[in-house]
Scaffold this motif. Sequence first.
Motif, PDB file in Angstrom:
ATOM      1  N   GLU A  22      35.259  19.087  84.149  1.00 14.56           N
ATOM      2  CA  GLU A  22      35.711  18.457  85.334  1.00 14.56           C
ATOM      3  C   GLU A  22      35.690  17.049  85.243  1.00 14.56           C
ATOM      4  O   GLU A  22      34.677  16.394  85.026  1.00 14.56           O
ATOM      5  N   ARG A  24      38.239  13.585  87.305  1.00 12.78           N
ATOM      6  CA  ARG A  24      39.376  13.059  88.195  1.00 12.78           C
ATOM      7  C   ARG A  24      40.250  12.163  87.568  1.00 12.78           C
ATOM      8  O   ARG A  24      39.455  11.141  86.927  1.00 12.78           O
ATOM      9  N   GLU A  27      39.749   8.473  88.257  1.00 12.26           N
ATOM     10  CA  GLU A  27      38.173   7.957  87.804  1.00 12.26           C
ATOM     11  C   GLU A  27      38.437   7.597  86.372  1.00 12.26           C
ATOM     12  O   GLU A  27      37.401   7.204  85.679  1.00 12.26           O
TER      13      GLU A  27
END
Length: 137
Positions: A22, A24, A27
């Motif tokens: 996982e 983002r 980011e």
Amino acid sequence: MEVAERTVWELADLERYAAEYEYRDDELPVHFSAEPYTRISLHRDESMEVVLICFAAGQTSSVHDHRGSSCVIRVVNGMVLETLFEKAAGTTLAATGQHYLAPGDVSGLAGDRVHQLSNVDTAGTVLLNFYSPPFQT
């Protein structure tokens, strides 16, 4: 996703980890360089290294192996052409196949396999590479 304590990951486990990893998008420290491509380590411990690879338009890796480390590629965005090679007579390499990888695709290589990655997206391609044991540059 936390990296579990392991010495060396089996390729199938590394592929599953990469597929479930996982992150983002906002980011990730995406940065495109003129040459040869950008390589940014995101995580490294005794068992694994996670590296962000950014290919600008037209960039291609060398034909290479991973010096005994298994490697799994996960495409974040863009598209890459992976060409696979086998060692032939002496130091000769022969291309044995190729396939395109699109966002979300995962491709794993045992440590003795040889490949080349070519960016085929004019907007650039971003990959997450997972190496176990950590790749020695």
